[in-house]
Design an enzyme around this catalytic site. Structure first.
Site, PDB file in Angstrom:
ATOM      1  N   ASP A  75       0.864  -1.168   0.000  1.00 52.02           N
ATOM      2  CA  ASP A  75       0.000   0.000   0.000  1.00 52.02           C
ATOM      3  C   ASP A  75       0.915   1.237   0.000  1.00 52.02           C
ATOM      4  O   ASP A  75       2.144   1.125   0.123  1.00 52.02           O
ATOM      5  CB  ASP A  75      -0.964   0.000   1.194  1.00 52.02           C
ATOM      6  CG  ASP A  75      -2.189   0.887   0.914  1.00 52.02           C
ATOM      7  OD1 ASP A  75      -2.141   1.708  -0.017  1.00 52.02           O
ATOM      8  OD2 ASP A  75      -3.190   0.763   1.633  1.00 52.02           O
TER       9      ASP A  75
HETATM   10  C1  BGC Z   1      -4.985   3.361   0.134  1.00 54.34           C
HETATM   11  C2  BGC Z   1      -5.199   2.322  -0.938  1.00 54.34           C
HETATM   12  C3  BGC Z   1      -5.029   2.934  -2.297  1.00 54.34           C
HETATM   13  C4  BGC Z   1      -3.677   3.606  -2.384  1.00 54.34           C
HETATM   14  C5  BGC Z   1      -3.398   4.224  -3.745  1.00 54.34           C
HETATM   15  C6  BGC Z   1      -3.716   4.169  -0.079  1.00 54.34           C
HETATM   16  O1  BGC Z   1      -3.630   5.246   0.788  1.00 54.34           O
HETATM   17  O2  BGC Z   1      -4.953   2.727   1.384  1.00 54.34           O
HETATM   18  O3  BGC Z   1      -6.462   1.749  -0.801  1.00 54.34           O
HETATM   19  O4  BGC Z   1      -5.186   1.957  -3.284  1.00 54.34           O
HETATM   20  O5  BGC Z   1      -3.612   4.611  -1.406  1.00 54.34           O
HETATM   21  O6  BGC Z   1      -4.161   5.330  -3.975  1.00 54.34           O
END
Ligand code: BGC
Length: 727
Positions: free
Chosen positions: A277
């Site tokens: 993530d």
């Molecule tokens: C979130 C994810 C997301 C990623 C990319 C993160 O902060 O937890 O769900 O896919 O950002 O935008």
């Protein structure tokens, strides 16, 4: 290095036979071997690096082979422009893969996932995912960071909005539907998206519902509750999985060898790629298991994270660690192999660019808008309908007071992850009513108050409107930014002075219909007695207003059923239907010593699976094909469902099982089957479920799936019957 490559290849081939997921293609593996042989260490870690957006520095990195994927690069021209740098100016010409959070639509915004799960309509959800993939693909996006398949038992957690609620069986069905929809028949079709079930794993189990917080769970709970939707997504062929931010019982999810290498890549034979993530590899430093980025990188690589999103931990600085034996080059090669494998499968080497005119005919086309309307209608849950006040009798009503801070709002209806959605695409409730009523009824609008403030300045005007109306429609709830990532709440009431506005308006004595717009279950115990009807409409996307108007006016008979329990009070949280019995299940009065609260019920106000209709359904003749079956046997369960009302309707027939005595404690009920059926007024249908060991098995005492002999109960609505599994 070679021998590891071969082992990976051979186990990959074996997995074709072992698993239902997508197959390794030998000719692709050969092309990967050729590329790997040419790549420098820097180019390898480059492929393992993903960054957000683009700029001159990133483009120079692309040129140097230092980036494998970019996300949040928007527009067909722009993705083509940057792709051209990768393909024509980098040494090996390896294409980029462009990612984006296409969570519930690209430009055609569908209901938030918590809402659409309430439709229990996997076919329509799959169709919406196909549409999202077509729209995103037409602008060069080939990777969606979706579906979010985290089980959420705590509505304080803002990200409950992004998933399918509290149940692993339903969550698995929704996960499968979205993966199949995004990825289509053939991932090399440019109008498909590689899926990325997230956030692996137990992200929804954050203590106190506070986002990113610690999750402390037994292996049993992981296996019973949190793993199943991920496993379902992997078996449906998901190309990638995202590792989560949270720690799981002491080890951060993005450096967790047990969950990633052991379960995902081991037990489930997942041959796709694991992406971290946003910055979650670097964050293992904050978690306190690594001193610096290098150590964090080594831990995440050992655990099995193949690509670093936004953290910049996978860099050439790791090379000396390979030389001195701290880090195995096999791990790097395996990660790069997985990334390249997906790029080949997506057809990016053969057609790296997108047709720049395609999006004009695809985005927001009428069929997409129609599907958004259908899914929005099906997602609505009717929670209360006293004296059948709904649907409104438009012949007898002359004047409606439309009150509330969300009655004329468009932005909030897009929910969290608005992607390319635009405010102006959205039909507000006010406009939806106008569209459907066509000027025959006066709509007197008063905002009443803001979404979240203590200003009661608008109360008077709202009360006046109510006193002159035949019926009052109040549109209340949360702003889109009150749920979603980083937006947990400690209080689940209607925010600000909204509850007081409901009371002030209800004093008029006019019947009040409460329309809720929200991204999570709310606590409604105080407002519920003051209103005649409650329509849970969540955040339904671009067709929200039309869908709600269709329900209010009876053009559509609501059929949605909750997928997350609505507590009486936040003190009951976490609360979910598939709980254990305990040694002292709640019973008796306040003084008895059992598992209860002394100041509120132990059940929720509105449970999982609940939702009313404008018609009524009667269940009868629950029949089992046998009283006893062998452990590998099957059981056919049938039940008659009759529409006993005057309107056609759709019912979601839900089958639950309870294993009465087992070697480990089992939940009081578990969903094991469901079917949506349409019944004309007066019509009766027999619904059949075939249950096999897939439904009877559970995580045994040794953590392996097992079927045990013994007595089980089948429950459908208020009918129930026992049967035996025999040795
Ligand atoms: C979130 C994810 C997301 C990623 C990319 C993160 O902060 O937890 O769900 O896919 O950002 O935008």
């Amino acid at each position: 290095m070679k021998s590891f490559t071969r082992i990976v290849f051979v186990t990959g081939l074996l997995s074709i036979m072992l698993m239902g997921q997508w197959a390794i293609e030998p000719q692709i593996e050969v092309r990967i071997d050729e590329l790997l042989a040419k790549m420098t260490f820097a180019e390898k870690v480059g492929q393992m690096t993903q960054l957000s957006g683009t700029n001159a520095r990133y483009e120079e990195m692309v040129r140097n082979g230092e980036i494998g994927s970019l996300f949040n690069v928007i527009g067909a021209k722009e993705t083509n422009r940057v792709q051209k740098i990768a393909v024509t100016e980098s040494r090996l010409g390896i294409p980029l893969i462009f990612g984006l959070d296409v969570i519930h639509g690209y430009r055609t915004i569908f209901p938030i996932p918590l809402a659409s799960s309430a439709s229990w309509d996997t076919a329509l959800i799959r169709k919406a995912s196909v549409i999202a993939a077509q729209e995103a693909g037409s602008e060069g996006i080939r990777w969606s960071f979706a579906p979010m398949v985290d089980i959420a038992r705590d509505p304080r957690w803002g990200r409950i909005a992004e998933g399918a609620g509290e149940d692993p069986f339903l969550g698995s069905a929704m996960a499968r539907a979205q993966v199949l929809g995004f990825q289509g028949e053939n991932l090399s079709d440019p109008l498909t998206l590689m899926a990325c079930p997230k956030h692996y794993v137990a992200y929804g189990a954050a203590e106190g519902g506070r986002d990113y917080n610690t999750a402390d769970l037994s292996e049993r709970t992981l296996r019973e509750i949190y793993f199943p939707p991920f496993e379902a997504a992997v078996r449906a062929g998901a190309g990638s999985v995202m590792s989560a931010f949270n720690e799981i019982s002491g080890i951060p999810a993005s450096a967790n060898e047990f969950t990633l290498r052991g379960i995902l890549k081991g037990e489930w034979n997942f041959n796709g790629l694991v992406v971290s993530d946003w910055n979650s590899i670097t964050e293992v430093i904050q978690h306190g298991i690594a001193a610096d980025k290098l150590e964090a990188a080594v831990k995440s690589l050992n655990a099995g994270v193949d690509m670093d999103m936004q953290g910049g931990c996978y860099t050439p600085a790791l090379e000396p660690l390979v030389t001195n034996g701290t880090l195995s080059i096999d791990l790097i090669n395996d990660a790069v192999r997985r990334i390249l494998r997906l790029k080949f499968r997506l057809g990016l080497f053969d057609h790296p660019y997108v047709n720049e005119n395609l999006h004009k005919e695809i985005i927001l086309n009428p069929e997409h808008i129609q599907t958004a309307l259908e899914l929005a209608r099906e997602s609505i849950v009717l929670l209360k309908n006293e004296k059948s006040i709904l649907p409104l009798d438009s012949k007898r009503i002359k004047r409606i007071a439309l009150i509330g801070p969300l009655a004329d709002d468009q932005q909030s209806l897009l929910g969290c992850w608005q992607c390319m959605g635009r405010r102006e695409d959205v039909v507000s409730i006010r406009n939806g009513l106008k569209n459907r009523l066509g000027g025959n009824i006066v709509i007197d609008y008063a905002q009443g108050c803001e979404i979240n403030s203590d200003n009661k300045g608008g109360f008077k005007k709202a009360q006046q409107a109510a006193s002159q109306a035949d019926v009052v429609i109040m549109v209340m709830g949360e702003h889109a930014n009150m749920s979603g990532e980083g937006h947990s709440r400690s209080n689940l009431n209607l925010p600000g002075v909204q509850p007081e506005l409901v009371s002030a308006v209800a004093e008029s004595g006019k019947p009040v219909i409460l329309i809720l717009i929200n991204g999570r279950p709310l606590t409604l115990a105080d407002v519920e007695p003051q209103v005649a009807a409650i329509v849970e409409s969540w955040q339904l996307g671009i067709q929200h207003g039309n869908a709600v108007a269709d329900v209010l006016l009876g053009n559509y008979n609501p059929s949605g059923k909750l997928t997350a329990s609505f507590p009486y009070t936040v003190g009951q949280v976490p609360i979910y239907y598939n709980h254990k019995n305990t040694g002292r299940p709640p019973a008796g009065g306040v003084e008895s010593l059992n598992s209860k609260y002394i100041d509120c019920p132990s059940v929720p106000l509105y449970p999982f699976g609940f939702g009313l209709s404008y018609t009524t359904f009667k269940y009868a003749n629950l029949k089992l094909s046998s009283e006893a079956i062998p452990v590998d046997g099957k059981l056919v369960v049938s039940v008659q469902v009759q529409n006993t009302g005057k309107r056609d309707g759709v019912e979601v027939v839900q089958l639950y099982l309870r294993d009465l005595v087992a070697s480990v404690t089992r939940p009081v009920k578990e969903l094991k089957g469901f079917q949506r059926i349409a019944l004309k007024a007066g019509e009766t249908k027999t619904v059949e479920f075939t249950l096999t060991k897939e439904q009877f098995s559970f995580v045994g005492i040794d953590h392996k799936m097992t079927v045990e002999p013994g007595e089980l109960q089948v429950m459908i609505k208020d009918l129930e019957q026992s049967f035996w599994i025999k040795d």
